[in-house]
Design an enzyme around this catalytic site. Structure first.
Site, PDB file in Angstrom:
ATOM      1  N   GLY A 179      39.507  44.802  38.733  1.00 49.24           N
ATOM      2  CA  GLY A 179      39.986  44.372  40.040  1.00 49.24           C
ATOM      3  C   GLY A 179      38.958  44.640  41.120  1.00 49.24           C
ATOM      4  O   GLY A 179      37.948  45.317  40.891  1.00 49.24           O
TER       5      GLY A 179
ATOM      6  N   ASP B 157      39.029  46.470  43.876  1.00 49.37           N
ATOM      7  CA  ASP B 157      38.875  47.812  44.440  1.00 49.37           C
ATOM      8  C   ASP B 157      37.898  48.657  43.631  1.00 49.37           C
ATOM      9  O   ASP B 157      36.946  49.234  44.173  1.00 49.37           O
ATOM     10  CB  ASP B 157      40.236  48.513  44.526  1.00 49.37           C
ATOM     11  CG  ASP B 157      41.135  47.891  45.580  1.00 49.37           C
ATOM     12  OD1 ASP B 157      40.602  47.279  46.524  1.00 49.37           O
ATOM     13  OD2 ASP B 157      42.364  48.008  45.456  1.00 49.37           O
ATOM     14  N   SER B 158      38.117  48.757  42.318  1.00 46.41           N
ATOM     15  CA  SER B 158      37.176  49.527  41.500  1.00 46.41           C
ATOM     16  C   SER B 158      35.825  48.823  41.432  1.00 46.41           C
ATOM     17  O   SER B 158      34.777  49.474  41.339  1.00 46.41           O
ATOM     18  CB  SER B 158      37.736  49.748  40.091  1.00 46.41           C
ATOM     19  OG  SER B 158      37.950  48.523  39.428  1.00 46.41           O
TER      20      SER B 158
ATOM     21  N   PRO C 226      36.753  54.643  36.868  1.00 46.90           N
ATOM     22  CA  PRO C 226      37.651  53.842  36.034  1.00 46.90           C
ATOM     23  C   PRO C 226      37.597  52.393  36.523  1.00 46.90           C
ATOM     24  O   PRO C 226      38.077  52.085  37.613  1.00 46.90           O
ATOM     25  CB  PRO C 226      39.025  54.473  36.266  1.00 46.90           C
ATOM     26  CG  PRO C 226      38.728  55.851  36.804  1.00 46.90           C
ATOM     27  CD  PRO C 226      37.476  55.689  37.610  1.00 46.90           C
ATOM     28  N   LEU C 227      37.000  51.527  35.752  1.00 50.57           N
ATOM     29  CA  LEU C 227      36.750  50.145  36.163  1.00 50.57           C
ATOM     30  C   LEU C 227      37.850  49.254  35.596  1.00 50.57           C
ATOM     31  O   LEU C 227      37.951  49.066  34.387  1.00 50.57           O
ATOM     32  CB  LEU C 227      35.374  49.702  35.649  1.00 50.57           C
ATOM     33  CG  LEU C 227      34.710  48.488  36.291  1.00 50.57           C
ATOM     34  CD1 LEU C 227      34.570  48.660  37.789  1.00 50.57           C
ATOM     35  CD2 LEU C 227      33.340  48.270  35.659  1.00 50.57           C
ATOM     36  N   SER C 228      38.675  48.700  36.482  1.00 44.02           N
ATOM     37  CA  SER C 228      39.872  47.981  36.037  1.00 44.02           C
ATOM     38  C   SER C 228      39.664  46.489  35.897  1.00 44.02           C
ATOM     39  O   SER C 228      40.487  45.811  35.290  1.00 44.02           O
ATOM     40  CB  SER C 228      41.010  48.222  37.031  1.00 44.02           C
ATOM     41  OG  SER C 228      40.716  47.584  38.272  1.00 44.02           O
TER      42      SER C 228
ATOM     43  N   CYS D 245      27.379  65.764  72.942  1.00 40.81           N
ATOM     44  CA  CYS D 245      28.283  64.862  72.219  1.00 40.81           C
ATOM     45  C   CYS D 245      29.468  64.363  73.054  1.00 40.81           C
ATOM     46  O   CYS D 245      29.325  63.441  73.830  1.00 40.81           O
ATOM     47  CB  CYS D 245      28.770  65.549  70.948  1.00 40.81           C
ATOM     48  SG  CYS D 245      29.430  64.382  69.719  1.00 40.81           S
TER      49      CYS D 245
END
Length: 713
Positions: free
Chosen positions: A359, A361-362, A355-357, A175
């Site tokens: 907007g 972002d959600s 939680p779907l606003s 790595c």
């Protein structure tokens, strides 16, 4: 006659501390490599215990269990007849090393410790391991008693050495060593090592693959040779997603490339290479002069052929293939989808809740869950047995397998809109409903006025004081208090429904849902969120992705996922909807923050990636945002006077400092960018800052500004 050798490398979806599961996947990869005719198999870094064990690597039990699992591999007769490069931690002289254990036919040939440890960003290898600091030196390692019985000897070579077979020479690096200025493969190549393996635990970030692949291509363009890169793929218990993309590169040409994102637990790729091509490629006088004086490695002599005269008659060398890259939008869709599926199937919960606003972002978080469902259905249709078994276990509302992403989404994914009668608009409520219907989530639409009013009345009744919003004539303190009551009520409500929804839906087996957060990297950096509001969740898929990339992802998903309603989210003004909407006022995120999301992205990159403080950032942005800078086609950077730049930089660092304490409780975020403000793993900084307004850094900005303005007079 050509000297053809078939080699194999792999992506493995390992899990920290899943010793038996990890070992099973290792053995499966060995069997697949052998079935393809390979005589050398390379696996990821620390593949027996899993890379992300963190402080478990300090425990004696872990080392014991790794040896027990290695014994299981060595004792399996189906793992014989092929050289195995296996990753595990090893203790030697009371020191812990990150090692490659090279084996053949139930015996260990060499234990090769890692020499350069990853110790920045997400990595803390110096906390757990000691690097081997003695190039080309070796000593004897005392084997555990049960391994001695298999070995027929008590000791084995331990150190910086290479394996010499009867037809070629193999060296291993691990790595981080590839990324160093003077990597081991340079010295191994000059000493005649023709096959070099690299076993990695390399995590995903947006646009990183180009850098990784460039280093590998350059290594073999300059040195010649066969380079086998193995990597972990999937979630092994932490914030990181390991994005696989195992590769076989020869003389600067890509011969094989595994998937970068996949739901498969074991993926093996092979290539057949002519060793004579390596030898011809390395014929150059200048290289020969360096090779003639390079210090020699100890060669562990091994009576084994990687080539076979009889088998070579029917073989042909593998052709060069075209490099596969994903766009950043595809990377977001596939990385988050794969991460969420791994997390869900390994966590033992019943599904996700967002939680779907209304907007973006959600919306982006919900679309990522939908991407997960699309990938799962594709894997089921392709016959992936592991995915099918996981779906049968997780999606148990119907007898048969879900047929569409929407059907799977309805069983595993729940969205909830938590409105307020005065603050929430009809548009955001409708957007949430439309998105839920398009992706198939089980949707709950409710208002939290009663919860909010109950909390607000506590202040009224206990203090005889009635707080008001700013638009109602209230102070800044009142305004923030009332916003925070709503925000925190939504967090409590989200967890309440996450706990009860599976039972209310007659979910077989019960269980709860994991709550997903939706605070983007800019909001976290600026502290534009309420502590313990809806930004507080179990996982945050977008926590290190900026607004620009989220918008590009949604625009891409609108077309590629065939979800037309996503366009409405792109057109909407970002708003927290925590203040009452009036005819003349609608709350705006960018107005509240005092800066745009694009500016936040610039601040974030300069602060973390470029390592600039306030004064350095001001100096940089005076040029980058100044009117005098050279303009190029497509240049969309803003133009600001030095005084405006100074004001913006000061405002950013002021709010960054006073809100830094919020980062200590930030929801764990999937790591996707190198300017993440994650305090708990990645961005280690104080959370109690002195006032920047009286700081020396701001005074130096003022001095510089005075000089710049004086020059213009």
């Amino acid at each position: 006659m050509p000297n053809l050798v078939t080699v194999a490398t792999c992506n493995l979806n390992q899990w920290a501390l899943d010793f038996e599961g990890n070992t099973s996947r290792i053995i499966e990869s060995i069997k697949k490599a052998k079935a393809a005719g390979a005589k050398l198999r390379v696996g990821p870094e620390l593949e027996i215990c899993g890379y992300g064990c963190l402080d478990h690597l300090l425990e004696q039990d872990l080392y014991l269990h790794c040896w027990e699992m290695l014994e299981r591999i060595l004792s399996d007769k189906e793992c014989s007849g092929i050289i195995l490069d296996i990753g595990m931690p090893v203790q030697h002289k009371n020191l812990r090393y990150n090692c490659r254990v090279i084996c053949l036919d139930s015996k260990i040939l060499l234990i090769r410790p890692k020499m350069s440890l990853a110790n920045d960003g997400n990595y803390r290898e110096m906390r757990h391991f000691t690097p081997w600091m003695r190039p080309r030196q070796y000593e004897q390692y005392l084997l555990p008693r049960k391994i001695q019985l298999l070995q027929g000897a008590t000791h084995v070579t331990f150190g910086d050495a290479v394996i010499s077979t009867l037809d070629t020479c193999i060296g291993a690096e691990t790595c981080e060593e590839l990324w160093t200025p003077d990597p081991p493969h340079n010295h191994m190549s000059l000493d005649g090592v023709e096959i070099i393996t690299n076993s990695s635990g390399s995590h995903f970030t947006l646009r990183k693959l180009d850098t990784r692949l460039g280093l590998i291509m350059e290594a073999t363009k300059k040195n010649g040779g066969i380079y086998l890169y193995a990597n972990q793929q999937g979630v092994d218990g932490e914030r990181l997603y390991y994005d696989g993309c195992a590769m076989i590169v020869v003389n600067g040409k890509l011969l094989a490339q595994a998937s970068q994102f996949s739901l498969s637990d074991v993926e093996v790729i092979t290539a057949t290479v002519d060793l004579d091509e390596v030898r011809s490629y390395r014929f150059a006088p200048s290289r020969g002069l360096q090779a003639a004086v390079t210090p020699a490695y100890k060669r562990v002599e091994t009576p084994f052929y990687l080539t076979s005269d009889d088998e070579d008659l029917g073989k042909i060398p593998s052709p060069e293939v075209e490099i596969r890259y994903h766009t950043p939008e595809e990377e977001i869709a596939m990385c988050t989808g794969c991460y969420l599926w791994d997390y869900l199937r390994r966590s033992g919960v019943s599904g996700y809740l967002v939680p779907l606003s209304g907007g973006i972002d959600s919306c982006a978080t919900a679309t990522m869950v939908f991407s997960m469902c699309r990938l799962v259905i594709e894997a089921c249709e392709a016959g992936n047995e592991q995915v099918i078994a996981d779906v049968r276990r997780l999606a148990r509302y119907t007898e048969g397998l879900p047929k569409t992403p929407q059907e799977l989404c309805n069983q595993l994914f729940h969205t909830i809109y938590m409105g307020m009668s005065k603050q929430s608009s009809k548009e955001t409520r409708q957007r949430a409903k439309d998105l839920s219907a398009a992706i198939g989530s089980y949707h709950v639409d409710l208002d939290i006025d009663e919860v909010y009013n109950a909390q607000r009345n506590l202040i009224v009744n206990a203090l005889n004081f009635e707080p008001k919003f700013k638009v109602e004539g209230g102070s800044i303190t009142e305004n923030l208090t009332l916003q925070n009551i709503q925000a925190r009520s939504r967090m409590v409500t989200a967890y309440e429904f996450a706990q009860i929804l599976p039972l209310a839906r007659n979910r077989p087996g019960g269980g709860s849902l994991l709550v997903l957060g939706s605070a983007n990297v800019g909001e976290s950096l600026r502290g534009y969120l309420t502590k313990y509001d809806c930004s507080s969740a179990d996982i945050n898929p977008i926590g290190s992705i900026d607004k620009q990339d989220l918008r590009r992802f949604i625009a891409w998903a609108q077309k590629n996922f065939d979800v037309p309603c996503l366009g409405e989210f792109l057109d909407a003004v970002p708003t927290a909807e925590l203040e009452p909407v009036t005819e003349t006022y609608v709350q705006s995120d960018e107005v509240d923050m005092g800066m745009t999301y694009d500016e936040l992205t610039v601040f974030g990159r300069l602060r973390k990636v470029h390592k600039l403080g306030p004064f350095g950032m001001f100096q940089r942005l005076v040029h980058d945002w100044g009117a005098e800078r050279p303009r190029v086609p497509g240049d969309s950077l803003p133009v600001y006077a030095p005084a405006q730049v100074a004001e913006k930089v000061k405002r950013f660092f002021h709010y960054y400092a006073i809100n830094r304490h919020k980062m200590t409780t930030l929801t764990p975020s999937l790591h996707c960018n190198d300017y993440s403000p994650d305090d708990n793993r990645y961005d280690l900084r104080p959370f109690l800052y002195p006032s920047y307004w009286s700081s020396w850094a701001f005074k130096r900005i003022n001095e510089q500004l005075e000089k710049l303005e004086a020059l213009k007079k």
